[in-house]
Design an enzyme around this catalytic site. Structure first.
Site, PDB file in Angstrom:
ATOM      1  N   HIS A 198      94.070 -46.930  52.567  1.00 29.49           N
ATOM      2  CA  HIS A 198      95.222 -46.873  53.471  1.00 29.49           C
ATOM      3  C   HIS A 198      95.633 -45.437  53.811  1.00 29.49           C
ATOM      4  O   HIS A 198      96.377 -45.223  54.768  1.00 29.49           O
ATOM      5  CB  HIS A 198      96.407 -47.648  52.875  1.00 29.49           C
ATOM      6  CG  HIS A 198      97.150 -46.938  51.792  1.00 29.49           C
ATOM      7  ND1 HIS A 198      96.908 -47.159  50.459  1.00 29.49           N
ATOM      8  CD2 HIS A 198      98.138 -46.012  51.828  1.00 29.49           C
ATOM      9  CE1 HIS A 198      97.714 -46.398  49.727  1.00 29.49           C
ATOM     10  NE2 HIS A 198      98.466 -45.697  50.531  1.00 29.49           N
TER      11      HIS A 198
ATOM     12  N   ASP B 215      91.310 -51.118  48.433  1.00 29.35           N
ATOM     13  CA  ASP B 215      92.041 -49.905  48.824  1.00 29.35           C
ATOM     14  C   ASP B 215      91.317 -48.646  48.360  1.00 29.35           C
ATOM     15  O   ASP B 215      91.933 -47.702  47.863  1.00 29.35           O
ATOM     16  CB  ASP B 215      93.474 -49.939  48.282  1.00 29.35           C
ATOM     17  CG  ASP B 215      94.393 -48.963  49.022  1.00 29.35           C
ATOM     18  OD1 ASP B 215      94.115 -48.675  50.201  1.00 29.35           O
ATOM     19  OD2 ASP B 215      95.372 -48.490  48.424  1.00 29.35           O
TER      20      ASP B 215
ATOM     21  N   SER C 251      99.197 -41.183  46.592  1.00 33.12           N
ATOM     22  CA  SER C 251      98.180 -42.193  46.867  1.00 33.12           C
ATOM     23  C   SER C 251      96.799 -41.562  46.955  1.00 33.12           C
ATOM     24  O   SER C 251      96.585 -40.613  47.719  1.00 33.12           O
ATOM     25  CB  SER C 251      98.486 -42.919  48.177  1.00 33.12           C
ATOM     26  OG  SER C 251      99.365 -43.982  47.975  1.00 33.12           O
TER      27      SER C 251
END
Length: 314
Positions: A61, A91, A169
């Site tokens: 993402h 992911d 992230s």
């Protein structure tokens, strides 16, 4: 007690120092049209070098849908990066950074993690590496977690109370030996006191697929679920807490065509007990795409055997 605290502190510092030169900041840019005016929109994340030849792991993402990707190296260089492949189901994304000499991190074994184990999350929550990446400290607070976010279900996640902010992230979650045990993901940035990470063994599997096929190829039957715990087993009348409770079946998938329905519990695959979601994934990886598999499922009070054809994840 003071001696124990000092020892823990030194181990955290050493773990950070071991991994920090492998962590990069990731910047992704795309151009959107707002009332006929083209405006650039950028996103920030982190990544960690996983090979000698400039391969960086991050979250899907962080880079999906963006046109230009660049990384900032630990030395402060800004370098263009190319997306090698993306696995949105887990992911995970891999970037190739050609013009930078990155130190690959040591990859650990996420299957050996235990709840209560100390971990350190390293990343760049503010998109810069000035002074080095940031560190947060905590414990593994859960394993095998399922998470619904942005219309998708992510399975077998590591849960940690080490704070994970959006810019983190794609950064590494490491044990006190400095080995990467997960890739942090901030899909729920405002979760109260918890963060999540993709197990590093998922990344290692995807990396092996890249090396073998040049792309990430995952055997798939199209179910999403969670581990059967004692409470679920008691509620459903199962003799023991094992198996996968199916939450969602992808329409048109092999599982859907075979008759698997939400609420079913997958107990066995080809006669071998399925302990949980991670075990189901591991067993499917032993199958070739196009091969048949027999599922033993418990649904509406009855046991059923259903044959599915393993396919490549779309």
């Amino acid at each position: 007690m003071v001696g124990l605290a000092e020892d823990l502190q030194e181990r955290v510092i050493r773990a950070y120092e071991k991994v920090r030169d492998s962590v990069v900041s990731v910047t992704a840019v795309k151009v959107l049209d707002f009332l006929f005016v083209r405006e650039p929109v950028s996103g920030l994340g982190s990544g960690v070098a996983v090979s000698e030849d400039g391969l960086v792991a991050t979250n899907a993402h962080v880079v999906e849908g963006f046109e230009e990707i660049s990384v900032t190296t630990p030395g402060g260089d800004h370098v263009r990066a190319e997306v090698v492949d993306v696995d949105p189901h887990y992911d995970i994304a891999f970037l190739r950074v050609e013009r930078a000499r990155l130190k690959p991190a040591e990859l650990g074994d996420s299957d050996s993690l235990r709840v209560g184990q100390f971990v350190v999350a390293v990343g760049n929550p503010f998109g810069q590496l000035l002074g080095g990446p940031s560190l947060t400290f905590g414990v593994v607070s859960g394993l095998g977690r399922s998470l619904r976010a942005e219309g998708k279900i992510y399975e077998n996640l590591i849960q940690t109370d080490a704070p994970v902010n959006p810019g983190n992230s794609g950064g590494p979650l490491v044990d006190l030996e400095g080995r990467v045990v997960g890739i942090t993901t901030a899909m729920i940035p405002f979760a109260q006191g918890i963060g999540f990470a993709i197990p590093i063994n998922e990344v290692k599997y995807a990396l092996a697929q890249l090396e073998k096929y040049g792309r990430i190829l995952r055997p798939w039957i199209g179910v999403y679920g969670l581990d059967v715990n004692p409470a679920i087993a008691y509620q459903l009348g199962l003799p023991r807490a094992a198996g996968v409770l199916v939450l969602r079946v992808v329409p048109g998938s092999p599982a859907a065509r075979a008759g698997v329905k939400p609420g079913a519990v997958i107990l066995k695959l080809d006669g071998s007990e399925v302990k949980g979601t991670g075990d189901l994934v591991s067993k499917l990886r032993q199958k070739e795409v196009g091969e048949k598999a027999v599922l033993e499922v418990f649904y509406a009070g009855t046991l059923r055997r259903l044959q599915v054809t393993v396919e490549e994840a779309p």
